[in-house]
Design a protein around this motif. Structure first.
Motif, PDB file in Angstrom:
ATOM      1  N   VAL A  19     -19.432 -27.686  28.312  1.00 57.51           N
ATOM      2  CA  VAL A  19     -19.687 -28.517  29.493  1.00 57.51           C
ATOM      3  C   VAL A  19     -18.395 -29.168  29.968  1.00 57.51           C
ATOM      4  O   VAL A  19     -18.108 -29.209  31.168  1.00 57.51           O
ATOM      5  N   LYS A  20     -17.598 -29.667  29.029  1.00 56.45           N
ATOM      6  CA  LYS A  20     -16.317 -30.294  29.396  1.00 56.45           C
ATOM      7  C   LYS A  20     -15.392 -29.287  30.060  1.00 56.45           C
ATOM      8  O   LYS A  20     -14.699 -29.606  31.027  1.00 56.45           O
ATOM      9  N   ARG A  21     -15.401 -28.069  29.542  1.00 58.09           N
ATOM     10  CA  ARG A  21     -14.535 -27.029  30.111  1.00 58.09           C
ATOM     11  C   ARG A  21     -14.981 -26.681  31.528  1.00 58.09           C
ATOM     12  O   ARG A  21     -14.156 -26.524  32.423  1.00 58.09           O
ATOM     13  N   MET A  52     -21.363 -29.026  23.912  1.00 59.89           N
ATOM     14  CA  MET A  52     -20.696 -30.106  24.615  1.00 59.89           C
ATOM     15  C   MET A  52     -19.291 -29.689  25.082  1.00 59.89           C
ATOM     16  O   MET A  52     -18.846 -30.088  26.134  1.00 59.89           O
ATOM     17  N   ARG A  53     -18.639 -28.899  24.233  1.00 63.34           N
ATOM     18  CA  ARG A  53     -17.297 -28.451  24.576  1.00 63.34           C
ATOM     19  C   ARG A  53     -17.299 -27.569  25.821  1.00 63.34           C
ATOM     20  O   ARG A  53     -16.413 -27.651  26.663  1.00 63.34           O
ATOM     21  N   VAL A  84     -16.640 -28.646  33.622  1.00 62.83           N
ATOM     22  CA  VAL A  84     -16.309 -29.787  34.482  1.00 62.83           C
ATOM     23  C   VAL A  84     -14.821 -29.791  34.811  1.00 62.83           C
ATOM     24  O   VAL A  84     -14.426 -30.041  35.955  1.00 62.83           O
ATOM     25  N   ALA A  85     -13.976 -29.475  33.823  1.00 64.13           N
ATOM     26  CA  ALA A  85     -12.534 -29.433  34.058  1.00 64.13           C
ATOM     27  C   ALA A  85     -12.177 -28.333  35.056  1.00 64.13           C
ATOM     28  O   ALA A  85     -11.362 -28.548  35.963  1.00 64.13           O
ATOM     29  N   SER A 139     -13.244 -29.406  38.495  1.00 67.17           N
ATOM     30  CA  SER A 139     -12.374 -30.481  38.987  1.00 67.17           C
ATOM     31  C   SER A 139     -11.057 -29.917  39.510  1.00 67.17           C
ATOM     32  O   SER A 139     -10.585 -30.303  40.579  1.00 67.17           O
TER      33      SER A 139
END
Length: 80
Positions: free
Chosen positions: A4-6, A1-2, A8-9, A12
């Motif tokens: 995926v957040k990275r 999960m971590r 996406v960041a 972005s």
């Protein structure tokens, strides 16, 4: 999960940089601003917009702190 957040960041931030770069490249025509008899040097439109954005990003939080500080002082004085 971590991870995926990275990802996406990163995407972005990359998208924001590309939009900003496109804006700067599309707004290269020169202009001068005048206000109350003062006139700036002739610069690209994007320079004025980016400077206004930076000033707003600096002034906005400062005003928020001032308003929050005054509100906090008034609630403290009401409790006493």
């Amino acid at each position: 999960m971590r991870g995926v957040k990275r990802v996406v960041a990163v995407f972005s931030v990359l998208a924001a940089v590309l939009v900003a770069l496109g804006f700067v490249l599309e707004n290269q025509q020169g202009m001068a601003l005048s206000f109350l008899g003062l006139e700036t040097a002739r610069m690209p439109v994007s320079v004025f917009v980016v400077v206004a954005l930076i000033v707003g990003m600096l002034v906005g939080p400062f005003l928020g702190v001032l308003v929050r500080g005054r509100r906090h002082k008034s609630t403290v004085s009401v409790r006493n």
